[in-house]
Design a protein around this motif. Structure first.
Motif, PDB file in Angstrom:
ATOM      1  N   ASP A 269      15.883  12.052  55.832  1.00 50.30           N
ATOM      2  CA  ASP A 269      15.634  13.456  56.306  1.00 50.30           C
ATOM      3  C   ASP A 269      17.147  13.896  57.035  1.00 50.30           C
ATOM      4  OD1 ASP A 269      14.169  14.690  59.342  1.00 50.30           O
ATOM      5  OD2 ASP A 269      14.183  15.470  56.974  1.00 50.30           O
ATOM      6  N   LEU A 270      17.455  14.974  56.536  1.00 54.31           N
ATOM      7  CA  LEU A 270      18.780  15.565  57.162  1.00 54.31           C
ATOM      8  C   LEU A 270      18.614  15.782  58.654  1.00 54.31           C
ATOM      9  CD1 LEU A 270      19.268  18.393  54.682  1.00 54.31           C
ATOM     10  CD2 LEU A 270      20.598  15.995  54.677  1.00 54.31           C
ATOM     11  N   ALA A 271      17.822  16.096  59.206  1.00 57.80           N
ATOM     12  CA  ALA A 271      17.675  16.129  60.856  1.00 57.80           C
ATOM     13  C   ALA A 271      17.862  14.602  61.401  1.00 57.80           C
ATOM     14  CB  ALA A 271      16.489  16.818  61.196  1.00 57.80           C
ATOM     15  N   VAL A 272      17.069  13.773  60.623  1.00 58.10           N
ATOM     16  CA  VAL A 272      17.274  12.193  61.199  1.00 58.10           C
ATOM     17  C   VAL A 272      18.820  11.713  60.987  1.00 58.10           C
ATOM     18  CG1 VAL A 272      16.732   9.960  60.818  1.00 58.10           C
ATOM     19  CG2 VAL A 272      14.672  11.855  60.909  1.00 58.10           C
ATOM     20  N   ARG A 273      19.299  12.450  59.643  1.00 55.22           N
ATOM     21  CA  ARG A 273      20.746  11.833  59.468  1.00 55.22           C
ATOM     22  C   ARG A 273      21.711  12.473  60.823  1.00 55.22           C
ATOM     23  NH1 ARG A 273      23.813  13.257  53.821  1.00 55.22           N
ATOM     24  NH2 ARG A 273      25.756  12.643  54.525  1.00 55.22           N
ATOM     25  N   ARG A 274      21.421  13.674  61.045  1.00 60.57           N
ATOM     26  CA  ARG A 274      22.238  14.310  62.082  1.00 60.57           C
ATOM     27  C   ARG A 274      22.385  13.575  63.411  1.00 60.57           C
ATOM     28  NH1 ARG A 274      20.739  20.022  63.305  1.00 60.57           N
ATOM     29  NH2 ARG A 274      18.862  18.950  64.140  1.00 60.57           N
TER      30      ARG A 274
ATOM     31  N   ARG B 126      25.625   7.691  67.006  1.00 60.96           N
ATOM     32  CA  ARG B 126      26.874   6.755  66.699  1.00 60.96           C
ATOM     33  C   ARG B 126      28.066   7.445  67.124  1.00 60.96           C
ATOM     34  NH1 ARG B 126      27.363   6.417  61.583  1.00 60.96           N
ATOM     35  NH2 ARG B 126      25.525   7.708  61.005  1.00 60.96           N
ATOM     36  N   CYS B 127      27.977   8.789  67.596  1.00 64.71           N
ATOM     37  CA  CYS B 127      29.314   9.262  67.725  1.00 64.71           C
ATOM     38  C   CYS B 127      30.102   9.723  66.658  1.00 64.71           C
ATOM     39  CB  CYS B 127      29.882   9.003  69.195  1.00 64.71           C
ATOM     40  SG  CYS B 127      29.010   8.835  70.711  1.00 64.71           S
ATOM     41  N   ASP B 128      29.430   9.932  65.657  1.00 66.90           N
ATOM     42  CA  ASP B 128      30.281  10.078  64.308  1.00 66.90           C
ATOM     43  C   ASP B 128      30.286  11.635  64.221  1.00 66.90           C
ATOM     44  OD1 ASP B 128      31.052  10.397  62.028  1.00 66.90           O
ATOM     45  OD2 ASP B 128      29.981   8.825  61.127  1.00 66.90           O
ATOM     46  N   GLY B 129      31.089  12.384  64.654  1.00 63.69           N
ATOM     47  CA  GLY B 129      31.303  13.676  64.652  1.00 63.69           C
ATOM     48  C   GLY B 129      31.381  14.386  62.955  1.00 63.69           C
ATOM     49  N   THR B 130      32.008  13.696  62.303  1.00 60.79           N
ATOM     50  CA  THR B 130      32.210  13.942  60.862  1.00 60.79           C
ATOM     51  C   THR B 130      31.105  13.960  60.008  1.00 60.79           C
ATOM     52  OG1 THR B 130      34.586  13.145  60.954  1.00 60.79           O
ATOM     53  CG2 THR B 130      33.206  13.649  58.887  1.00 60.79           C
ATOM     54  N   GLU B 131      30.153  12.920  60.222  1.00 68.04           N
ATOM     55  CA  GLU B 131      28.810  12.710  59.715  1.00 68.04           C
ATOM     56  C   GLU B 131      27.734  13.594  60.414  1.00 68.04           C
ATOM     57  OE1 GLU B 131      26.108  11.415  57.094  1.00 68.04           O
ATOM     58  OE2 GLU B 131      28.066  10.989  57.179  1.00 68.04           O
ATOM     59  N   GLU B 132      27.939  13.871  61.443  1.00 75.44           N
ATOM     60  CA  GLU B 132      27.121  14.756  62.216  1.00 75.44           C
ATOM     61  C   GLU B 132      27.489  16.510  61.644  1.00 75.44           C
ATOM     62  OE1 GLU B 132      26.036  16.808  66.536  1.00 75.44           O
ATOM     63  OE2 GLU B 132      27.376  15.069  66.332  1.00 75.44           O
TER      64      GLU B 132
ATOM     65  N   VAL C 265      25.945  20.838  57.744  1.00 73.31           N
ATOM     66  CA  VAL C 265      26.128  21.888  56.597  1.00 73.31           C
ATOM     67  C   VAL C 265      24.988  21.507  55.514  1.00 73.31           C
ATOM     68  CG1 VAL C 265      27.638  22.256  54.579  1.00 73.31           C
ATOM     69  CG2 VAL C 265      28.626  21.915  57.162  1.00 73.31           C
ATOM     70  N   LEU C 266      24.611  20.331  55.239  1.00 71.21           N
ATOM     71  CA  LEU C 266      23.628  20.156  54.309  1.00 71.21           C
ATOM     72  C   LEU C 266      22.368  20.676  55.055  1.00 71.21           C
ATOM     73  CD1 LEU C 266      24.453  16.492  53.254  1.00 71.21           C
ATOM     74  CD2 LEU C 266      24.891  18.330  52.001  1.00 71.21           C
ATOM     75  N   LEU C 267      21.870  20.540  56.149  1.00 69.90           N
ATOM     76  CA  LEU C 267      20.746  21.150  56.588  1.00 69.90           C
ATOM     77  C   LEU C 267      20.698  22.643  56.361  1.00 69.90           C
ATOM     78  CD1 LEU C 267      18.124  20.465  57.997  1.00 69.90           C
ATOM     79  CD2 LEU C 267      19.140  20.770  60.402  1.00 69.90           C
ATOM     80  N   ARG C 268      21.801  23.459  56.820  1.00 68.01           N
ATOM     81  CA  ARG C 268      21.947  24.730  56.812  1.00 68.01           C
ATOM     82  C   ARG C 268      21.760  25.184  55.003  1.00 68.01           C
ATOM     83  NH1 ARG C 268      25.556  24.430  60.696  1.00 68.01           N
ATOM     84  NH2 ARG C 268      27.546  24.457  59.189  1.00 68.01           N
ATOM     85  N   ARG C 269      22.366  24.414  54.224  1.00 71.01           N
ATOM     86  CA  ARG C 269      22.252  24.891  52.734  1.00 71.01           C
ATOM     87  C   ARG C 269      20.569  24.615  52.309  1.00 71.01           C
ATOM     88  NH1 ARG C 269      27.186  21.333  50.175  1.00 71.01           N
ATOM     89  NH2 ARG C 269      28.782  22.716  51.038  1.00 71.01           N
TER      90      ARG C 269
END
Length: 116
Positions: free
Chosen positions: A2-7, A13-19, A24-28
């Motif tokens: 799930d995109l929200a879970v992924r975010r 994990r403090c992974d700003g790039t992945e967040e 972006v994917l959630l907005r799309r």
């Protein structure tokens, strides 16, 4: 996943790039699956206004006698443009009645001035 879970997982994990990627994917997904763009955030910015007395309007001063045994006297000076006039009314009223307790009010107009 799930995109929200992924975010949320990326945020934990403090992974700003992945967040950011997940956002972006959630907005799309929201545009494609739910017809339109998601509600935009509103940004409110603090503007340091200054509050000043309006020089074009006269302030008003007033006093009301609140002396009395069982009830307030209730006599009032009425609105005046000069505080000295109200003080003089209080002196005269005290001389005539021996009342010594007054509620005083001040009213004016204020302007909110933006920074220059």
């Amino acid at each position: 996943m799930d995109l929200a879970v992924r975010r949320d997982d990326a945020r934990a994990r403090c992974d700003g790039t992945e967040e950011t990627d997940a956002n972006v994917l959630l907005r799309r997904h929201l545009r494609a699956a739910h017809g339109g763009t998601p509600a935009r955030r509103r940004i409110f910015r603090y503007v340091p206004f200054t509050i000043v007395q309006d020089a074009t309007a006269e302030p008003e001063y007033e006093a009301r006698c609140v002396s009395g045994d069982k009830a307030d006297c209730g006599a009032g000076s009425g609105p005046r443009s000069d505080p000295a006039d109200v003080e003089e009314w209080q002196r005269r009223h005290t001389q005539e009645t021996r009342h010594t307790r007054y509620r005083r009010n001040f009213a004016d107009y204020a302007l909110m001035e933006p920074p220059r």
